[in-house]
Every structure is written in C-alpha cells, then in structure tokens.
Design a protein around this motif. Structure first.
Motif, short mmCIF file in Angstrom:
data_model
loop_
_atom_site.label_atom_id
_atom_site.label_comp_id
_atom_site.label_asym_id
_atom_site.label_seq_id
_atom_site.Cartn_x
_atom_site.Cartn_y
_atom_site.Cartn_z
N HIS A 119 0.83 -1.20 0.00
CA HIS A 119 0.00 0.00 0.00
C HIS A 119 0.87 1.26 0.00
O HIS A 119 2.02 1.23 0.46
N VAL A 120 0.30 2.37 -0.46
CA VAL A 120 0.96 3.68 -0.39
C VAL A 120 0.05 4.61 0.40
O VAL A 120 -1.15 4.71 0.11
N LEU A 121 0.61 5.28 1.41
CA LEU A 121 -0.14 6.26 2.18
C LEU A 121 0.52 7.62 2.00
O LEU A 121 1.73 7.75 2.18
N ILE A 122 -0.28 8.63 1.64
CA ILE A 122 0.22 9.97 1.35
C ILE A 122 -0.52 10.98 2.21
O ILE A 122 -1.76 10.99 2.24
N LEU A 123 0.22 11.84 2.90
CA LEU A 123 -0.35 12.96 3.63
C LEU A 123 -0.02 14.24 2.88
O LEU A 123 1.15 14.56 2.65
#
Length: 204
Positions: free
Chosen positions: A58-62
C-alpha cells in the motif's frame, strides 16, 4: 542507507535496504508492520507519478500543503492540505501536484498482516481513498518521525521504531465509530504495541 534522487530540490526519498527488510520480516513483533519506502516531496509543479503496474504494498500519502490529484480505479480525486490518500496494493494508480498550487507531501509504502488489520478499521474503502483527519498535526509529527528514524540508520532499534511509527499513523486514522468494537486483530495489535514499548531498549 540508500537514497534515490529524482531531481527535486529538497526532496527526501528513502528505500529500506533488503537486508534490513529481511530482519524486519524475521521478527514476530515487526513483520506485521513493514515500511519499505518513504519520503517527503516539497512543492514541485512537475511532481507526477504513474504506476500502470501495481505495487505489492500500500501507499499512504499525507498532503502537507498545497493541492494535488490522484487517479484510481477510473476516477480522479482532488486533494488538498490535510487530506490523507490511500493507494491500495494491487491497483494501478497515478498522482501528482497541481500546477498552480503544487502540494508538498509525506508518504510511505507499507505491507504486513497487522497493517492490513488496522486498515480495516479506517474509513478507507473502495471508491473512497481519501480521509481528512480533524487534527492533521499529530499525523504530520508521526510522518516526520518516521523519516527521522531511517535517517539515523537501519540498526535494530530504528527498525523497531519504524514499525511502531507505522502503527501509530494507522491508529490515528481509525474511524471513530469503529472504536466501540474489539476483535482478535485489535488485541494482537495492542499486544504488539505493548511488547514494543517494553523492548525499545533492546535489539530486535
């Protein structure tokens, strides 16, 4: 420490070395929460990523500041400061900064069964890949912490901190309505967190 440059002034981009990943995956209290890549992109109008071949994690971006966009499952989503974007594993995707008000973003790639359990407790769903936390500042602090951890190197203590930071970030994204419920997965995660707190001064 491995550093991958993509030409953006001020960017910070890291990939956890294979040897360190093997150590993370070999220990029962870190193999459930594996961060593989992470970094920070400053405001750059040319920032754009396209992945027609899906990633294994998964990729999590803030979104720290500015605006951007993401394309997933045939839909395009507008993003702004304070939004958190999840790009699930196994799905082609694309994302980038807005041309007039380009974003700055923190991000990481992650894997692991425990992380999957935590994701199930967040508001992310198919067709709803974005969340807007009411107070994004704690998330910013944890993203900065996770980058600072790898900048100290990949010794055992830092790898333990890396997994703990992943847990902390995903926990902050829990849906409030879900907090009234419990299951075996949450119990296992809490046991892992307790173990980490008790063993931070030891090698993993």
């Amino acid at each position: 420490m491995e550093y991958r440059a993509e030409g953006f002034a001020g960017q910070r981009l890291y990939r956890v070395p294979r040897q360190a990943l093997r150590r993370i995956r070999s220990r029962p209290y870190t193999r459930e929460f594996v961060v593989t890549d992470l970094g920070f992109f400053p405001p750059t109008p040319q920032h754009r990523v396209e992945r027609p071949i899906p990633l294994p994690g998964h990729v999590l971006i803030l979104v720290d500041r500015g605006q951007g966009w993401a394309r997933l499952e045939g839909r395009e989503f507008a993003l702004e400061a304070g939004n958190v974007l999840l790009l699930p594993k196994g799905l082609p995707h694309a994302y980038g900064a807005a041309s007039k008000t380009p974003w700055s973003v923190y991000w990481f790639h992650f894997q692991g069964g425990g992380a999957e359990d935590l994701l199930a407790w967040t508001p992310f769903r198919s067709g709803r890949p974005t969340v807007t936390p009411p107070t994004p500042e704690p998330l910013r602090r944890h993203f900065r912490t996770i980058i600072g951890t790898v900048e100290r190197g990949y010794h055992d203590h830092c790898l333990l901190e890396l997994s703990r930071a992943l847990i902390n970030i995903l926990t902050l994204l829990h849906a409030p309505a879900h907090r009234r419920h419990r299951n075996r997965s949450l119990d296992r995660i809490e046991e892992t967190m307790s173990y980490m707190r008790e063993h931070l001064d030891r090698a993993v």
